[in-house]
Write a protein that holds these residues in place. Structure first.
Motif, short mmCIF file in Angstrom:
data_model
loop_
_atom_site.label_atom_id
_atom_site.label_comp_id
_atom_site.label_asym_id
_atom_site.label_seq_id
_atom_site.Cartn_x
_atom_site.Cartn_y
_atom_site.Cartn_z
N SER A 90 46.92 49.15 -8.44
CA SER A 90 45.81 50.11 -8.44
C SER A 90 45.26 50.30 -9.85
O SER A 90 44.04 50.35 -10.06
N TRP A 91 46.15 50.39 -10.84
CA TRP A 91 45.72 50.62 -12.23
C TRP A 91 44.95 49.43 -12.77
O TRP A 91 43.90 49.58 -13.41
N ASN A 92 45.43 48.24 -12.52
CA ASN A 92 44.77 47.04 -13.05
C ASN A 92 43.42 46.78 -12.39
O ASN A 92 42.51 46.23 -13.02
N ASN A 93 43.29 47.18 -11.12
CA ASN A 93 42.03 46.94 -10.41
C ASN A 93 41.08 48.13 -10.46
O ASN A 93 39.87 47.97 -10.30
N LEU A 94 41.65 49.34 -10.63
CA LEU A 94 40.88 50.59 -10.69
C LEU A 94 40.16 50.93 -9.39
O LEU A 94 39.41 51.90 -9.33
N SER A 95 40.39 50.16 -8.35
CA SER A 95 39.67 50.39 -7.10
C SER A 95 40.14 51.67 -6.41
O SER A 95 39.33 52.43 -5.87
N LEU A 151 44.20 56.80 -18.72
CA LEU A 151 44.82 55.57 -18.23
C LEU A 151 43.76 54.56 -17.79
O LEU A 151 43.90 53.35 -18.03
N ARG A 152 42.71 55.03 -17.16
CA ARG A 152 41.63 54.14 -16.74
C ARG A 152 40.96 53.47 -17.94
O ARG A 152 40.53 52.32 -17.87
N ASN A 166 37.91 50.03 -20.66
CA ASN A 166 37.30 49.89 -21.99
C ASN A 166 37.98 48.84 -22.86
O ASN A 166 37.30 48.07 -23.55
N LYS A 167 39.29 48.80 -22.82
CA LYS A 167 40.02 47.85 -23.67
C LYS A 167 40.37 46.56 -22.95
O LYS A 167 40.93 45.64 -23.56
N GLU A 168 40.06 46.49 -21.66
CA GLU A 168 40.30 45.29 -20.86
C GLU A 168 41.76 44.86 -20.87
O GLU A 168 42.09 43.67 -20.94
N LEU A 169 42.65 45.83 -20.81
CA LEU A 169 44.08 45.54 -20.77
C LEU A 169 44.56 45.44 -19.33
O LEU A 169 44.02 46.10 -18.44
N GLY A 192 57.44 46.11 -19.07
CA GLY A 192 56.64 44.93 -18.76
C GLY A 192 55.82 44.45 -19.94
O GLY A 192 56.05 44.86 -21.09
N THR A 193 54.86 43.58 -19.66
CA THR A 193 54.03 42.97 -20.70
C THR A 193 52.58 43.41 -20.55
O THR A 193 52.13 43.79 -19.47
N ILE A 194 51.85 43.37 -21.68
CA ILE A 194 50.44 43.75 -21.73
C ILE A 194 49.60 42.49 -21.94
O ILE A 194 49.92 41.66 -22.80
N HIS A 195 48.52 42.37 -21.17
CA HIS A 195 47.67 41.18 -21.24
C HIS A 195 46.23 41.58 -21.49
O HIS A 195 45.77 42.64 -21.06
N GLN A 196 45.51 40.69 -22.19
CA GLN A 196 44.09 40.92 -22.48
C GLN A 196 43.39 39.56 -22.54
O GLN A 196 43.74 38.71 -23.35
N ARG A 197 42.43 39.38 -21.64
CA ARG A 197 41.67 38.12 -21.57
C ARG A 197 42.59 36.90 -21.52
O ARG A 197 42.52 36.00 -22.36
N ASN A 198 43.48 36.91 -20.56
CA ASN A 198 44.39 35.78 -20.31
C ASN A 198 45.38 35.52 -21.44
O ASN A 198 45.94 34.43 -21.55
N THR A 199 45.60 36.53 -22.28
CA THR A 199 46.55 36.39 -23.38
C THR A 199 47.54 37.55 -23.35
O THR A 199 47.13 38.70 -23.19
#
Length: 283
Positions: A114-119, A152-153, A158-161, A186-193
């Motif tokens: 839910s957090w990653n998709n924000l839907s 959290l959103r 905004n930061k695309e995390l 866990g791990t944090i990702h941004q633009r496939n990195t």
């Protein structure tokens, strides 16, 4: 204990020879099914007092040598009831442990999806007085479901995390009052990195106003990204450049003192340029 012949004789008495059996287990099962209670079965004349005493002794239950058969039967029934209750408690504990572990897995999967998709990431999943503590921002605190959800959103919008939890490392505990604490890493990702790691803890409580579902009461979040680590390293480098190491200060002070001492201990005459002119005039 009853021999095979004695057990079959008891079985025939209890079942009135209406059920034929081929083994001890079948005979015992027939006796239990055809008896109204354990008391009724154990009071049979063929279940002698010495057999009951042998059974209690084998189970390490303290008995009195002169105890009557009725008392021995009550001791056996009490022993069975305690064993049944203990087994029931162990099963209940096992079910409870499995239940909160399952809750931990289900909550983790739901929350980060839910957090990653924000839907479906809405403030209604938080208690109105929910508190968020951002450990990586000097323990900054945000109070209120709307503001907690908004902060959290912003990490995603905004930061695309994106946050990827390692569910296998989850830790979960439940208090006697029903508060469930879940620790997630866990791990944090941004633009496939992959840019860093995170640690997050949740306090969940059931809300009777929401069909007794769990809502988030409080949350702690700690993030460590490569960018933050680089900034910390740069700050350390700047601080080193701005301050002179103490050993250099000591060397400079010693040098100044040495030069001053040499100056003070030297005899010298300052010649006045006018003296030469005076001599020339006299000549």
């Amino acid at each position: 204990m009853l021999s095979d012949a004695e057990l079959m004789s008891v079985k025939d008495t209890v079942t009135k020879s209406m059920i034929s059996t081929c083994s001890r287990s079948e005979a015992i099962d027939a006796c239990l099914k055809c008896s109204q209670s354990a008391m009724q079965l154990l009071r049979r004349k063929k279940i002698r007092r010495d057999i009951l005493m042998q059974y209690l002794a084998k189970k390490s239950v303290a008995i009195s040598p002169g105890a009557e058969k009725v008392k021995l039967i009550k001791q056996i029934i009490d022993f069975w009831n305690k064993g049944s209750q203990s087994t029931s408690n162990n099963v209940s504990s096992s079910i409870a442990l499995t239940s909160i572990n399952q809750l931990s897995i289900q909550f983790t999967e739901w929350f980060y999806t839910s957090w990653n998709n924000l839907s479906t990431f809405q403030s209604e999943h938080f208690f109105p007085d929910c508190q968020l503590t951002l450990i990586h921002e000097n323990n900054r605190r945000i109070l209120g479901a709307y503001y907690v959800c908004d902060v959290l959103r912003s990490y995603v919008a905004n930061k695309e995390l994106r946050f990827c939890p390692n569910i296998q490392s989850n830790k979960v505990e439940e208090s006697k009052h029903g508060l469930v604490l879940i620790q997630i890493h866990g791990t944090i990702h941004q633009r496939n990195t992959c840019i860093g790691i995170f640690d997050q803890s949740f306090g969940l409580v059931r809300d009777p106003n929401h069909s007794n579902n769990y809502l988030i009461k409080f949350c702690f979040l700690n993030m460590q990204t490569q960018q933050e680590q680089q900034q910390q390293q740069q700050q350390q480098i700047l601080s080193i450049n701005q301050s002179i190491p103490t050993y250099l200060v000591d060397m400079m002070q010693n040098y100044d003192q040495t030069i001053q001492h040499q100056i003070d201990s030297t005899d010298y005459i300052i010649e006045d340029p006018d003296d030469d002119n005076d001599n020339d005039e006299n000549d």
